[in-house]
Motif scaffolding. Structure first.
Motif, short mmCIF file in Angstrom:
data_model
loop_
_atom_site.label_atom_id
_atom_site.label_comp_id
_atom_site.label_asym_id
_atom_site.label_seq_id
_atom_site.Cartn_x
_atom_site.Cartn_y
_atom_site.Cartn_z
N ARG A 25 -13.46 -5.07 1.33
CA ARG A 25 -13.15 -3.67 1.65
C ARG A 25 -13.76 -3.25 2.99
NH1 ARG A 25 -10.69 -1.08 -2.52
NH2 ARG A 25 -10.91 -2.51 -4.24
N TYR A 49 0.03 -10.85 1.05
CA TYR A 49 -0.75 -10.40 2.23
C TYR A 49 -1.27 -11.59 3.04
CZ TYR A 49 -0.61 -5.51 0.85
OH TYR A 49 -0.19 -4.24 0.55
N GLN A 50 -1.90 -12.57 2.36
CA GLN A 50 -2.39 -13.71 3.13
C GLN A 50 -1.21 -14.63 3.50
OE1 GLN A 50 -4.51 -12.21 0.68
NE2 GLN A 50 -5.34 -11.42 2.59
N PHE A 102 -11.18 -13.47 -1.22
CA PHE A 102 -10.30 -13.00 -2.31
C PHE A 102 -10.39 -13.95 -3.50
CE2 PHE A 102 -7.99 -10.37 0.88
CZ PHE A 102 -8.03 -9.17 0.19
N LYS A 152 -9.12 -3.47 -10.80
CA LYS A 152 -8.37 -3.65 -9.55
C LYS A 152 -8.95 -4.79 -8.73
CE LYS A 152 -11.25 -0.38 -7.10
NZ LYS A 152 -11.41 0.86 -6.42
N GLU A 153 -8.11 -5.30 -7.84
CA GLU A 153 -8.57 -6.28 -6.85
C GLU A 153 -8.18 -5.77 -5.47
OE1 GLU A 153 -7.36 -10.31 -7.60
OE2 GLU A 153 -8.29 -10.33 -9.57
N PRO A 154 -9.04 -5.90 -4.46
CA PRO A 154 -10.40 -6.40 -4.57
C PRO A 154 -11.22 -5.53 -5.51
CG PRO A 154 -9.97 -5.51 -2.35
CD PRO A 154 -8.69 -5.52 -3.06
N ARG A 178 -11.68 -13.00 -7.19
CA ARG A 178 -10.80 -13.15 -8.36
C ARG A 178 -11.46 -14.02 -9.44
NH1 ARG A 178 -6.09 -14.11 -5.75
NH2 ARG A 178 -6.18 -11.85 -5.52
N ASP A 218 0.84 -1.20 0.00
CA ASP A 218 0.00 0.00 0.00
C ASP A 218 0.88 1.25 0.00
OD1 ASP A 218 -2.91 -1.19 0.94
OD2 ASP A 218 -1.20 -2.31 1.73
N SER A 220 -0.76 -10.35 -4.64
CA SER A 220 -1.15 -9.73 -3.36
C SER A 220 -1.65 -10.78 -2.38
CB SER A 220 -2.25 -8.67 -3.58
OG SER A 220 -1.67 -7.48 -4.05
N THR A 221 -2.30 -11.82 -2.90
CA THR A 221 -2.74 -12.90 -2.00
C THR A 221 -1.52 -13.63 -1.43
OG1 THR A 221 -4.63 -13.19 -3.47
CG2 THR A 221 -4.30 -14.89 -1.80
N ARG A 231 -3.27 -4.71 -8.52
CA ARG A 231 -3.25 -5.91 -7.67
C ARG A 231 -3.86 -7.13 -8.35
NH1 ARG A 231 -1.51 -4.84 -2.77
NH2 ARG A 231 -1.94 -2.86 -1.77
N TYR A 232 -3.28 -8.30 -8.02
CA TYR A 232 -3.75 -9.57 -8.58
C TYR A 232 -3.31 -10.65 -7.60
CZ TYR A 232 -4.76 -12.78 -12.53
OH TYR A 232 -5.25 -13.75 -13.37
N ARG A 288 -2.21 11.21 0.85
CA ARG A 288 -3.66 11.00 0.72
C ARG A 288 -4.43 11.61 1.88
NH1 ARG A 288 -4.08 4.58 -0.06
NH2 ARG A 288 -2.30 4.26 -1.42
#
Ligand code: TYD
Length: 235
Positions: A51, A102-103, A68, A39-41, A72, A13, A98-99, A94-95, A144
Motif C-alpha cells: 500500500r 495487474y502484474q 503480493f 481484502k488483498e493487499p 497472499r 479500481d 488481481s495479480t 481482491r484475490y 470518493r
C-alpha cells in the motif's frame, strides 16, 4: 470436505467491490450465515508495504510480485483456511485474479503468474465487476473525492480490464455489469452465489435440492431455500 465457501470479488479500481463485499456479507449474516470478509493487499506486514507504494511509486515488477505472493500466503494461512475449516463463508475484496490482471498487465508472463498462484485455493465463485475505466475513474474522483493513485492510471487500468475479461474460461469466474445500480449488482451477485456454491453447500439435502415440495424447504429448515426466498430481485 468442509462446508466453508470462498468467494472472491474482483475488478478494476472503482468498480464497486468494497460496497458489494459489505452488502453481500450483510445479506448473508442477516439470514443466519457466518461470514468473514477480508481484502488483498491485507493489513499485514507485506500488505502494508504494498500500500505504501501506491503513494510513493511502484516497485520493480519482480519485487512487487514477491510482496503480493508473501501477503497472499500469510492471508491464506492466517485467515482464509481457518475460516473455511470453521465452515464460514469467506468473501474477499481482491484475490489472485488481481495479480494476473495487474502484474500481468505490467508484463509478468502468464506462466510465471500461474506458478506464483498455484499455492492459492481456487474460490467456489469469483465475481468480476466489469465497467469501462472512464466510469470507474470518475467514481474514484467524484464519489470518493480522491485523486487516482499510482495503481490507477487509465492506460494500465484499460489493460487490467482486458486481462480480467479474458478470464471467462475459468469455471468459477462470472462477470457482472458494474454500471448497473448498486441494488441490481447486489441482486446479480447473490443470484450467482445462490445458483452455485450456496446451493452446493447450504442445501439441506446431501444429494441436492429436489424442488418445491422438499420437506426441508416446507419446514423452513433448508438454509439455501431460506436464502433464496429472502434474496432481493433485480428491478
Ligand atoms: P485496493 O483494493 O484498491 O486497495 P484500497 O483499499 O487501498 O483502495 O488495492 C490496491 C491496489 O493493489 C489496487 O490498485 C490493485 C493492486 N493489486 C495488484 O496490483 N495485485 C494484486 O495481486 C492485488 C491483490 C492488488
Amino acid at each position: 470436505m468442509t462446508q466453508g465457501i470462498l468467494i472472491a470479488i474482483e475488478g478494476i479500481d472503482g468498480a464497486g467491490k468494497t460496497t458489494q463485499v459489505q452488502l453481500i456479507r450483510e445479506f448473508l449474516e442477516a439470514h443466519g450465515q457466518q461470514c468473514v470478509t477480508s481484502k488483498e493487499p491485507t493489513d499485514g506486514q507485506w500488505g502494508r508495504a504494498i500500500r505504501a507504494t501506491a503513494a510513493s511509486g511502484r516497485l520493480p515488477l519482480e519485487d512487487e510480485l514477491e510482496l503480493f505472493v508473501k501477503d497472499r500466503k500469510e492471508h491464506i494461512a492466517q485467515l482464509i483456511n481457518p475460516a473455511l475449516n470453521d465452515d464460514k463463508i469467506v468473501i474477499l475484496d481482491r484475490y489472485f485474479y488481481s495479480t494476473i490482471a495487474y502484474q500481468g498487465s505490467r508484463g509478468a508472463a502468464w506462466k510465471r503468474g500461474e506458478q506464483m498462484m498455484d499455492f492459492a485455493l481456487v474460490p467456489d465463485a469469483t465475481i468480476i465487476l466489469d465497467a469501462e475505466t472512464g466510469i470507474t475513474l470518475d467514481r474514484i474522483r467524484d464519489g470518493r473525492g480522491e485523486q487516482p493513485n499510482e495503481f490507477e492510471k487509465q492506460s494500465s487500468l484499460d489493460l487490467c480490464r482486458k486481462v480480467f475479461r479474458s478470464l471467462g474460461h475459468r469455471p468459477e469466474v462470472h462477470f457482472v455489469d458494474a454500471t448497473n445500480s448498486v441494488e441490481n449488482v447486489q441482486a446479480s451477485i447473490l443470484q450467482i452465489l445462490l445458483d452455485g456454491p450456496l446451493k452446493a453447500k447450504r442445501c439441506g439435502k446431501q444429494y441436492g435440492c429436489d424442488g418445491l415440495y422438499c420437506s426441508l424447504r416446507q419446514s423452513s429448515t433448508c438454509q439455501w431455500a431460506l436464502l433464496q426466498e429472502a434474496a432481493p430481485q433485480r428491478i
